[in-house]
Write a protein that holds these residues in place. Sequence first.
Motif, short mmCIF file in Angstrom:
data_model
loop_
_atom_site.label_atom_id
_atom_site.label_comp_id
_atom_site.label_asym_id
_atom_site.label_seq_id
_atom_site.Cartn_x
_atom_site.Cartn_y
_atom_site.Cartn_z
N ARG A 34 27.13 23.27 48.64
CA ARG A 34 28.25 23.61 49.18
C ARG A 34 29.60 24.06 48.50
N THR A 35 30.38 25.05 48.69
CA THR A 35 31.24 25.59 47.83
C THR A 35 32.56 25.73 48.60
N VAL A 36 33.45 25.37 47.91
CA VAL A 36 34.83 25.71 48.21
C VAL A 36 35.75 26.35 47.35
N LEU A 37 36.37 27.84 47.70
CA LEU A 37 37.04 28.44 46.86
C LEU A 37 38.60 28.32 47.14
N ASP A 38 39.29 27.92 46.33
CA ASP A 38 40.88 27.85 46.46
C ASP A 38 41.38 28.90 47.28
N ALA A 39 42.10 28.83 48.21
CA ALA A 39 42.85 29.76 48.86
C ALA A 39 43.42 30.76 48.14
N SER A 40 44.22 30.51 46.97
CA SER A 40 44.95 31.31 46.19
C SER A 40 44.06 32.59 45.70
N ALA A 41 42.75 32.34 45.72
CA ALA A 41 42.09 33.48 45.05
C ALA A 41 42.20 34.90 46.03
N ALA A 42 42.60 34.65 47.51
CA ALA A 42 42.78 35.75 48.27
C ALA A 42 43.74 36.50 48.02
N ALA A 43 44.81 36.12 46.93
CA ALA A 43 46.17 36.90 46.47
C ALA A 43 45.67 37.75 45.53
N HIS A 44 44.52 38.05 45.01
CA HIS A 44 43.98 38.64 43.76
C HIS A 44 42.84 39.71 44.37
N ALA A 45 43.06 41.02 43.88
CA ALA A 45 41.83 42.06 44.10
C ALA A 45 40.66 41.51 43.29
N THR A 46 40.76 40.86 42.08
CA THR A 46 39.54 40.37 41.69
C THR A 46 39.98 39.09 40.70
N ILE A 47 39.19 38.08 40.89
CA ILE A 47 39.11 36.80 39.97
C ILE A 47 38.04 36.91 38.79
N CYS A 48 38.31 36.00 38.07
CA CYS A 48 37.11 35.74 37.05
C CYS A 48 36.47 34.32 37.05
N VAL A 49 35.07 34.15 36.92
CA VAL A 49 34.73 32.73 37.15
C VAL A 49 33.49 32.96 36.18
N SER A 50 32.93 31.50 35.60
CA SER A 50 32.07 31.70 34.78
C SER A 50 30.74 32.36 35.12
N ALA A 51 30.16 32.85 33.97
CA ALA A 51 28.77 33.71 34.51
C ALA A 51 27.69 32.97 34.17
N GLY A 52 27.94 31.63 33.85
CA GLY A 52 26.78 30.76 33.60
C GLY A 52 26.74 30.38 32.16
N ARG A 53 27.69 30.56 31.14
CA ARG A 53 27.45 30.38 29.84
C ARG A 53 28.83 30.34 29.17
N ARG A 54 29.00 29.19 28.13
CA ARG A 54 30.33 29.57 27.49
C ARG A 54 30.75 30.74 27.14
N GLY A 55 31.85 31.23 26.97
CA GLY A 55 32.04 32.53 26.42
C GLY A 55 31.63 33.87 27.12
N LEU A 56 31.16 33.53 28.54
CA LEU A 56 31.09 34.52 29.36
C LEU A 56 31.37 34.52 30.90
N GLU A 57 32.14 35.39 31.41
CA GLU A 57 32.88 35.61 32.33
C GLU A 57 32.40 36.38 33.28
N VAL A 58 32.19 36.44 34.58
CA VAL A 58 32.34 37.51 35.48
C VAL A 58 33.67 37.88 36.34
N GLU A 59 33.88 39.08 36.66
CA GLU A 59 35.02 39.27 37.48
C GLU A 59 34.79 40.07 38.53
N LEU A 60 35.02 39.54 39.49
CA LEU A 60 34.49 40.15 41.07
C LEU A 60 35.68 39.93 42.03
N SER A 61 35.45 40.47 43.16
CA SER A 61 36.30 40.30 44.34
C SER A 61 36.04 38.79 44.87
N PRO A 62 37.41 38.19 45.31
CA PRO A 62 37.04 36.92 46.06
C PRO A 62 36.30 36.86 47.33
N LYS A 63 36.47 38.05 47.97
CA LYS A 63 35.49 38.33 49.06
C LYS A 63 33.89 38.18 48.73
#
Length: 171
Positions: free
Chosen positions: A126-155
């Motif tokens: 179960r996942t909860v995303l902080d509401a502040s993410a909605a203020a951005h067109a895109t956010i970055c989260v880990s892509a599953g490895r240190r040194g690797l991120e993915v940028e995508l829409s909060p939606k």
Amino acid sequence: MAKKQKKQKKQPQQSGGTPATVALTTAGVDFTVHSYEHDPSHPSYGEEAAEAMGVSPDRVFKTLVADVDGTLVVAVVPVAGSLDLKALASAVGGKRAAMADPTLAERTTGYVRGGISPLGQRRRLRTVLDASAAAHATICVSAGRRGLEVELSPKDLLHLTEAVSAPIARA
């Protein structure tokens, strides 16, 4: 010391992909992969990612695993802040929350600390995303490895993780 960063658009599944990037590709959502050289001596994985990518820390989100009333829950909050455990418990209808044992978090998600992604987990939590993410067109989260991120829409992140949005971060 300058860090090398590479950007790639919507990578097809490759031997170098992670379960997170494979999940994104399979879902057909738009995303960008950011890679950088991880410095093991850096005190914060999230702050390191923001610095290396040149992205504001309020747009880079860290993935934390907490125990809410005996059930593991994923919290996704900006690296510029911290997790409000009481708010997280409330967001999922629980009473008490504490940070999960790191070894249990790694075993359950299939990722290592500093590389836990909210996407492509071994066992979907179960996942909860902080509401502040909605203020951005895109956010970055880990892509599953240190040194690797993915940028995508909060939606898209909300949809793919079946997350709820709630104010769970403290500045």
